[in-house]
Scaffold this motif. Structure first.
Motif, mmCIF file in Angstrom:
data_model
loop_
_atom_site.group_PDB
_atom_site.id
_atom_site.type_symbol
_atom_site.label_atom_id
_atom_site.label_comp_id
_atom_site.label_asym_id
_atom_site.label_seq_id
_atom_site.Cartn_x
_atom_site.Cartn_y
_atom_site.Cartn_z
ATOM 1 N N UNK A 102 -4.392 14.414 -0.479
ATOM 2 C CA UNK A 102 -4.030 13.115 0.098
ATOM 3 C C UNK A 102 -4.381 12.033 -0.911
ATOM 4 N N UNK A 103 -3.467 11.064 -1.048
ATOM 5 C CA UNK A 103 -3.659 9.981 -2.006
ATOM 6 C C UNK A 103 -3.198 8.678 -1.371
ATOM 7 N N UNK A 104 -3.981 7.605 -1.608
ATOM 8 C CA UNK A 104 -3.593 6.304 -1.039
ATOM 9 C C UNK A 104 -4.148 5.199 -1.925
ATOM 10 N N UNK A 105 -3.412 4.082 -1.953
ATOM 11 C CA UNK A 105 -3.857 2.952 -2.771
ATOM 12 C C UNK A 105 -2.893 1.803 -2.666
ATOM 13 N N UNK A 106 -2.908 0.962 -3.705
ATOM 14 C CA UNK A 106 -2.067 -0.235 -3.713
ATOM 15 C C UNK A 106 -1.290 -0.292 -5.011
ATOM 16 N N UNK A 107 -0.097 -0.873 -4.928
ATOM 17 C CA UNK A 107 0.752 -1.044 -6.101
ATOM 18 C C UNK A 107 1.414 -2.408 -6.028
ATOM 19 N N UNK A 108 1.421 -3.135 -7.159
ATOM 20 C CA UNK A 108 2.004 -4.472 -7.219
ATOM 21 C C UNK A 108 3.026 -4.504 -8.345
ATOM 22 N N UNK A 109 4.145 -5.081 -8.074
ATOM 23 C CA UNK A 109 5.164 -5.254 -9.083
ATOM 24 C C UNK A 109 5.123 -6.648 -9.685
ATOM 25 N N UNK A 155 0.849 -1.197 0.000
ATOM 26 C CA UNK A 155 0.000 0.000 0.000
ATOM 27 C C UNK A 155 0.892 1.258 0.000
ATOM 28 N N UNK A 156 0.502 2.261 -0.805
ATOM 29 C CA UNK A 156 1.312 3.475 -0.932
ATOM 30 C C UNK A 156 0.396 4.702 -0.983
ATOM 31 N N UNK A 157 0.985 5.868 -0.700
ATOM 32 C CA UNK A 157 0.230 7.111 -0.739
ATOM 33 C C UNK A 157 1.151 8.319 -0.631
#
Length: 832
Positions: free
Chosen positions: A705-712, A683-685
């Motif tokens: 403000x920003x937040x979410x998910x990131x997958x490599x 999770x990143x933001x």
């Protein structure tokens, strides 16, 4: 009368009446006789000056016959060639007190009643009278008489009862200066062909004016001219006189002198040369009234030519911008004003006219501001020491000589006034010593300076911009009161060698401290004066003018919101024409910038963290527009396991404009271009916060403000990532109308990237946002899909955007799209 009027009678009934009186009135009429008097001179007066007095005597009129070279009566009509010339008399009336002298017995004078009175009102000690005749004279001690004639010459040529040439001359004056003049009416018989081809011998009449007295002396201090010399001595043929209505009837021989046809007539402008109070000769043109002496002599003032003249609006004398000395210069050229037009006011007595108003430009201000602003002035008549009443008097210590009829808002650009102070003011008067002055005239006359009167608020005067220091501190509150000569801006113009030099000098004392709502000025040690100097030098030859402006203020602090202070040791500004402004700023070398109050924690961080270790530390930027002083503290990146935080910074800055605008305070947590980033596992933001304030309060607040998910993804030859982010952006902004409006945006970002052995790259980005703007009262929805495909050196990108908006009162309704009926018909016919 233009080309002449046909069918006019050569002699009117009034002409015939006057000719009868002039040739046969042996009693009942009288004339004036002015005799020079030699009197004992007053203290300090020369014998020649003492002799310049005259006694006005009444003399019994003796008729004078006309001379005829041919007079013959025949059955076919009369023959006449004649000429007569007279001094027009008036009907005699009894006087209450008289003094009779028998000039024939020149050894002594027999006095019957009152003593002599000189022209200046003092008793005259009579020594002798030089008289051209030896008949009894009556001193004219009463200015009341009956009918005044004005016909002075008659020439008549007639044959067989037919008039061929008639010339009649009427005596009068040209108002307002009352130059003696004559109206000449000539009637001639000429052959004229009618429209039907018939040739008829008609009487054609024309009228013109001849000036008998070209120069008049103007002896009054409330006139800008001391003498007026007419150079137009004979006018063209005049239009039919447009007679004005006199209060008691009067004659038909007083009128505005006009030329042209009856349908297109204009006032004829006499060319004149005036002498001003400095002895300069100035050319001008002016329309004049010809007033018959029957209507304008002092003993028949009932007809009031002065009233007619003063009530006419289009009577201004045109000086075409020539410089005119409105008072004796006495070492200062401040009274020397570029004059466009002058309105003279005719005097009801026998005095020359006074100044009613003049439209002028002030050369000193024109040089300083680079533009001519016309203004209407009149001689000051404020109080007992006014110039209009007394001329220059010692009690008028500043030499105020004129007042401005309409207030003149005077707005300096800041770079013309030292770069940081704008001495905007509303000018009200002109002074010999001070130049243009503002505020109450009576206070200016007594050398009193009241800042609140000199620099009033914009709303009450229309002055372009409240006079401010650094765009914030009003000069009406920042400056101390005192004498006008010490505290007020002083503008003067002098001649030096081959140049005209205009100087602005201003060194007022400032108060020790001034606190407004959110900003404060504190004067520390050293000089307590705001020093501004300006000079423009205009060569009298063809070379280019030059200018120099400079200003200095030392040892002061500017504090905003009790939180940020800039410590100045010196602020200086120099501006030369053709060069960029040169600004010199010297701050306290030990502590140029200080945070306190709500921002004291930044000062603590600043003292605890060495500059450059984390963040930019203290910063100072000086440009031609202003100074920006600030401090930035950055937190070091932090990574613990799956937790990571970086790009976090705290910043504060104060922007102080030199020319326009107001001080601005910025406080931020990270920045829009470099937001902080937070990651917890996959999770990143991130986000930022910014607050901007000026002297009116909050100017802008924004946060995101920003937040979410990131997958490599990494599989053998393929790498990529997929992300899904959602956030919110909020802002409050003060618009030009002074109101605060908010903007709220919610957004979502979905996308991913894939790369295959670096040859094929594919990315997809989907953005969806929803925004509400309070200023327009509308909501916007926007969706954008962007697809990019790259193969080797070939790259293709495609974006598709869909936007929808609703709400608000600004959208037109259907009918408003067809403002004209024909537009609707054209639209409807397309579907017929």
């Amino acid at each position: 009368m233009g080309k002449g009027k046909e069918g006019r009678s050569a002699l009117s009934d009034d002409d015939r009446h006057q000719l009868v009186v002039l040739t046969s009135a042996f009693h009942g009429y009288e004339t004036d006789l002015f005799l020079p008097v030699l009197s004992v001179p007053r203290s300090g007066q020369s014998q020649v000056a003492a002799a310049r007095s005259f006694i006005n005597f009444r003399s019994t009129y003796i008729p004078k016959p006309f001379q005829a070279s041919q007079v013959m009566l025949s059955p076919l009509g009369g023959w006449l060639k004649s000429r007569g010339a007279w001094t027009p008399p008036r009907m005699a009336e009894a006087v209450k007190s008289t003094k009779i002298f028998d000039i024939a017995t020149s050894k002594g004078l027999r006095e019957l009643s009152t003593p002599f009175i000189r022209a200046d009102g003092a008793p005259a000690h009579l020594r002798s009278i030089i008289a051209p005749s030896d008949f009894g004279l009556v001193a004219n001690s009463a200015n009341s008489s009956g009918e005044q004639l004005d016909l002075s010459e008659w020439v008549h040529v007639a044959t067989q009862g037919r008039d061929h040439y008639v010339r009649v001359v009427y005596e009068g004056e040209l108002w307002p200066f009352r130059h003696k003049a004559a109206m000449v009416k000539i009637t001639e018989r000429k052959f004229i062909q009618r429209d039907n081809g018939v040739v008829v011998a008609c009487l054609v009449q024309r009228v013109f004016i001849v000036v008998r007295e070209p120069e008049k002396i103007v002896r009054r201090h409330d006139s800008p001219l001391t003498s007026v010399r007419l150079t137009t001595l004979v006018t063209p043929n005049l239009a039919e006189p447009g007679l004005f209505k006199l209060p008691d009837g009067g004659t038909t021989r007083s009128f505005w002198i006009e030329v042209g046809s009856d349908a297109d007539r204009n006032k004829f402008r006499f060319h004149a040369v005036g002498t001003d109070h400095d002895g300069r000769e100035v050319d001008f043109t002016i329309p004049l009234i010809f007033a018959s002496i029957s209507d304008s002599q002092d003993n028949v003032r009932k007809n009031r030519i002065d009233t007619v003249y003063n009530e006419t609006t289009d009577r201004a004398a045109d000086f075409l911008g020539a410089k005119l000395a409105f008072t004796p210069l006495a070492g200062s050229e401040n009274p020397l004003l570029a004059t466009r037009t002058v309105l003279f006011q005719a005097d009801p007595a026998s005095r020359p006219p006074r100044l009613q108003s003049a439209q002028i430009t002030i050369p000193s201000l024109a040089e300083l501001l680079g533009k001519d602003t016309p203004v209407n002035i009149a001689y000051d008549d404020t109080g007992d020491n006014s110039y209009a009443k007394n001329g220059y008097v010692p009690a008028n210590v500043t030499g105020v000589f004129a007042k401005l009829i309409n207030m003149l808002p005077l707005g300096f650009r800041a770079d013309q006034a030292g770069g940081f102070a704008t001495p905007n003011q509303t000018l009200t008067a002109l002074s010999r010593t001070q130049g243009p002055v503002a505020g109450d005239i009576d206070k200016a006359m007594t050398d009193r300076f009241e800042p609140a009167k000199i620099f009033p608020p914009t709303a009450s005067t229309g002055v372009p911009g409240l006079p401010l220091l650094f765009g914030t501190f009003g000069l009406d509150k920042l400056l101390k009161g005192g004498s006008l000569s010490n505290q007020a801006p002083k503008v003067s113009t002098v001649r030096e060698a081959n140049a005209l030099v205009t100087r602005l000098k201003w060194s007022p004392e400032v108060v020790d401290s001034l606190k407004l709502d959110v900003v404060e000025f504190i004067k520390k040690g050293g000089s307590n004066k705001l020093d501004i100097q300006g000079e423009t030098r205009t060569p009298l030859d063809s070379s280019q003018p030059s200018s120099l402006f400079q200003g200095t203020l030392k040892d002061f602090d500017v504090i905003l919101l009790d939180s940020v202070a800039i410590h100045f040791t010196e602020f200086a500004f120099i501006s030369r024409n053709g060069e960029k402004p040169n600004i010199k700023v010297a701050l306290d070398p030990i502590k140029p910038l200080e945070f306190s109050g709500d921002l004291e924690f930044i000062e603590d961080l600043r003292n605890a963290i060495p500059p450059g270790l984390f963040g930019d530390g203290a910063s100072l930027t000086v440009t031609a527009a202003g100074i920006r002083a600030g401090f930035s503290v950055g937190l070091p990146p932090l990574e613990i396991g799956v937790f990571a935080l970086k790009d976090v910074s705290l910043g504060a800055a104060l922007t102080l404009p030199f020319l326009d605008g107001k001080p601005i305070l910025d406080f931020n947590v990270s920045e829009r271009a470099n937001p902080f980033q937070l990651r917890v596992a996959f999770f990143a933001g991130g986000g930022f916060f910014r607050l901007q304030m000026d002297t009116k309060g909050m100017r802008q607040l924004e946060a995101s403000l920003e937040f979410g998910a990131a997958f490599g993804l990494s599989i053998a030859v393929a790498t990529g990532e997929v992300h899904a982010m959602a956030g919110i952006y909020f802002a409050i902004t003060r618009e030009d109308d002074g109101k605060n409006y908010c903007t709220l945006t919610g957004f979502m970002r979905l996308g991913g990237r894939l790369s295959v052995i670096g040859i094929i790259r594919l990315s997809v980005e989907f953005n969806l946002s929803f925004t509400y703007q309070e200023a327009s009262d509308k909501a916007f929805g926007r969706a954008t899909v962007t697809v990019m495909v790259e193969v080797l050196f070939i790259s293709v990108s495609v974006a598709l955007t869909v936007e929808r908006a609703f709400g608000g009162a600004g959208d037109p309704v259907f009918l408003q799209t067809f403002p004209e009926p024909e537009f609707w018909r054209e639209y409807a016919s397309a579907f017929a």
